[in-house]
Design an enzyme around this catalytic site. Structure first.
Site, PDB file in Angstrom:
ATOM      1  N   PRO A 195      -7.975  -7.999  -0.074  1.00 27.72           N
ATOM      2  CA  PRO A 195      -8.374  -9.395  -0.297  1.00 27.72           C
ATOM      3  C   PRO A 195      -7.537 -10.382   0.522  1.00 27.72           C
ATOM      4  O   PRO A 195      -7.886 -11.555   0.633  1.00 27.72           O
ATOM      5  CB  PRO A 195      -8.131  -9.601  -1.792  1.00 27.72           C
ATOM      6  CG  PRO A 195      -7.082  -8.610  -2.155  1.00 27.72           C
ATOM      7  CD  PRO A 195      -7.283  -7.429  -1.233  1.00 27.72           C
TER       8      PRO A 195
ATOM      9  N   LYS B  89     -10.731 -21.861  -1.636  1.00 28.56           N
ATOM     10  CA  LYS B  89     -10.215 -22.621  -0.489  1.00 28.56           C
ATOM     11  C   LYS B  89     -11.062 -23.871  -0.265  1.00 28.56           C
ATOM     12  O   LYS B  89     -10.546 -24.959  -0.041  1.00 28.56           O
ATOM     13  CB  LYS B  89     -10.241 -21.763   0.786  1.00 28.56           C
ATOM     14  CG  LYS B  89      -9.135 -20.713   0.814  1.00 28.56           C
ATOM     15  CD  LYS B  89      -9.255 -19.824   2.041  1.00 28.56           C
ATOM     16  CE  LYS B  89      -8.242 -18.693   1.978  1.00 28.56           C
ATOM     17  NZ  LYS B  89      -8.557 -17.602   2.892  1.00 28.56           N
ATOM     18  N   SER B 102      -4.002 -18.357  -3.143  1.00 25.42           N
ATOM     19  CA  SER B 102      -4.932 -17.282  -3.476  1.00 25.42           C
ATOM     20  C   SER B 102      -5.770 -16.907  -2.267  1.00 25.42           C
ATOM     21  O   SER B 102      -5.779 -17.599  -1.262  1.00 25.42           O
ATOM     22  CB  SER B 102      -5.842 -17.700  -4.632  1.00 25.42           C
ATOM     23  OG  SER B 102      -7.119 -18.028  -4.158  1.00 25.42           O
ATOM     24  N   CYS B 103      -6.444 -15.789  -2.374  1.00 32.06           N
ATOM     25  CA  CYS B 103      -7.076 -15.209  -1.197  1.00 32.06           C
ATOM     26  C   CYS B 103      -8.461 -15.772  -0.927  1.00 32.06           C
ATOM     27  O   CYS B 103      -8.994 -15.603   0.156  1.00 32.06           O
ATOM     28  CB  CYS B 103      -7.194 -13.717  -1.370  1.00 32.06           C
ATOM     29  SG  CYS B 103      -5.658 -13.000  -1.905  1.00 32.06           S
ATOM     30  N   VAL B 104      -9.088 -16.376  -1.911  1.00 32.28           N
ATOM     31  CA  VAL B 104     -10.455 -16.865  -1.693  1.00 32.28           C
ATOM     32  C   VAL B 104     -10.473 -18.392  -1.756  1.00 32.28           C
ATOM     33  O   VAL B 104     -11.405 -19.011  -2.016  1.00 32.28           O
ATOM     34  CB  VAL B 104     -11.457 -16.250  -2.706  1.00 32.28           C
ATOM     35  CG1 VAL B 104     -11.610 -14.773  -2.407  1.00 32.28           C
ATOM     36  CG2 VAL B 104     -11.004 -16.444  -4.112  1.00 32.28           C
TER      37      VAL B 104
END
Lengths: 424, 104
Positions: A195, B89, B102-104
């Site tokens: 991820p 994002k 965070s990654c998203v």
């Protein structure tokens, strides 16, 4: 006989066991009773799970009885915890009995929770879908690897944060190496699915490790956020409908703190306990301290971190029981060996304000180790660590090479990489 | 760091277009930022943006996916439908907050 006060430790894993040993040495046992609670009898050397699938370690290398590492003078209670009643300074056990405490240390760790992802525990689970962060998982994967004839091996991280964030990279490197030795590398495609937007959480190390993945012919798929495992078609599907087929999926399931933390109302959305990152005290309760993977502090979830935290936490607990302000501060220090395959390894050393950088790491026993560079000595240090874990680390004996405060000596620090820590 | 004109006001933004001063943010700025990303804000979008706003004011960070689910009561699949390709994002950018870790 005078009334004893109680220090209660929940969890007899790496962090809890180290704390039991520190407390036994430093606390006056004529005034304090120390108890430690854990429901499982076996203590696992978790870094060893990584080596089981490749037949490097066997089951007997990685498990010993927990009680053996709890010193005399500390009472071991084998029981499951139902909940912590922080308002009343009590812990209720599964059998309904209660333990009172004056000081509570939460060391209940983190664990993979495959049920958090739709389909992960479906028909392929432990057949084509495996994990290596549990003893049962590593054992099942070892059997699977022995029968491997080739195909697509997908190494996958479900969601950050995870325990030992370098382990899936190490698994990929070791798999590459092992497959070569078996003459199966040209029959196996290795895909690394994460991820994250890079190979690793920290930018400088991420660049170097990406390069290594490329060198070994391991394809990387970034920004993949898993929605489900499709057991019929043997593929993983992301929330934005990307798909990756697998013959063997080696996944790191979502990691979460203990369910008991949630039942007690003490956790965040992943059941980690909000903890002051310097003093390691709970942000909600003055007499609750948290150590190891159970905290939400922004450093790696790793045994080395628990070891460094313990040196700070013992001082702060001694301050607390004397009624003094907490004077010791944890700097986020983590120190991790990374197996890179073919008998070599890397060493990462970092903290809250400095990400892993290249350089030399001063090591009293054999001279400097390469930091963020590949070497045989790093590999042998990692292998030697198993002895140090069972014999020094768990017993809270000093380890002759590293202090809980990270040292800048030998590090090549690019301009701007060292961040001033914000006062909190 | 640079400035940009949007919805009749001047805002400070970083290289990735995230506002660096939340005080310059308002609902019209949000709608204009969303439009630049090809998103027409609806009530469902505002439920997400308002949650980010409340949560940031409480915690000082943009909430991650799990917090959106558990505390905000917002489903992951809905977030992807509302803010395609990197929902957190994008939602953070529109809400006038920093790019999330965070990654998203």
């Amino acid at each position: 006989m005078k009334n004893l006060k109680n220090i209660l430790i929940l969890g007899a894993g790496t962090a809890g066991t180290i704390m039991a040993n520190h407390l036994r040495k430093k606390v006056d046992l004529s005034s304090w009773r120390i108890q430690i609670v854990d429901e499982h009898p076996g203590h696992f050397y978790q870094p060893g799970f990584l080596f089981m699938p490749f037949g490097i370690y066997t089951e007997k290398d990685v498990v010993k009885p927990k009680r053996r590492f709890i010193p005399r003078g500390v009472e071991y209670v084998e029981a499951a915890v139902e909940r912590i009643d922080a308002e009343k300074n009590r812990v209720r056990l599964a059998d309904g009995s209660e333990l009172r405490y004056d000081v509570l240390i939460i060391a209940t760790g983190t664990r993979p929770v495959p049920s958090q992802t739709e389909g992960m525990e479906g028909g392929d689970w432990r057949k084509r879908v495996h994990d290596f962060y549990t003893f049962e998982g590593a054992r099942a994967l070892a059997a699977k690897m022995r029968d491997w004839k080739g195909g697509r091996l997908v190494v996958h991280i479900s969601e950050m944060p995870i325990k030992c964030p370098v382990a899936p990279l190490e698994f990929s490197f070791l798999a590459d190496s092992w497959l070569r030795d078996q003459g199966l590398r040209d029959k196996t495609e290795i895909v690394y699915v994460t991820p994250l937007s890079g190979a690793f959480t920290k930018p400088i190390a991420s660049g170097i490790l990406s390069h290594l993945l490329e060198e070994k012919g391991i394809r990387v798929l970034n920004d993949f956020n898993i929605a489900r495992v499709d057991n019929e078609q043997h593929k993983i599907v992301s929330w934005d409908e990307k798909e990756v087929d697998y013959d063997l999926l080696v996944t790191v399931p979502v990691n979460m703190g203990a369910a008991m933390i949630e039942r007690s109302g003490l956790g965040d959305e992943l059941n980690y306990v909000p903890t002051d990152k310097h003093t390691l005290r709970s942000r909600q309760h003055k007499n609750i301290f948290v150590i190891g993977d159970a905290t939400d502090v922004p450093t790696s979830k790793a045994g080395s971190v628990a070891h460094f935290e313990a040196e700070v936490l013992i001082q702060n607990i001694l301050d607390f029981i004397r009624g003094d302000p907490l004077c010791s501060r944890f700097d986020g220090h983590a120190n991790c060996f990374i197996e890179s395959g073919r008998g070599k390894g890397f060493l990462l050393d970092f903290n809250y304000s400095l990400e892993p950088v290249p350089g030399r790491f001063p090591f009293a026993a054999f001279g400097p180790l390469a930091l963020l560079g590949e070497s045989r000595l790093n590999h042998w240090s990692k292998m030697a660590f198993k002895w140090a874990y069972w014999n020094l680390l768990l017993k809270a004996r000093p380890i002759p090479f590293v202090d809980h405060k990270m040292s800048l000596a030998g590090k090549e620090i690019p301009s701007g990489a060292l961040k001033a820590e914000a006062a909190t | 760091m640079s400035q940009k004109q949007i919805a009749g006001t001047t805002v400070d933004v970083n290289v990735e277009g995230y506002l660096t001063n939340h005080a310059q943010w308002n609902r019209d700025v949000a709608a204009a930022l969303a439009k630049e990303l090809g998103i027409e804000l609806t009530e469902a979008h505002w439920k997400v943006l308002d949650f980010i706003d409340r949560d940031f004011k409480e915690k000082g960070v943009v909430p991650g996916m799990r917090r959106m689910n558990k505390v905000g009561g917002i489903l992951t699949k809905d977030l992807y439908a509302l803010f395609p390709d990197g929902p957190i994002k994008k939602a953070a950018l529109i809400a006038g907050y920093p790019k999330p870790a965070s990654c998203v």
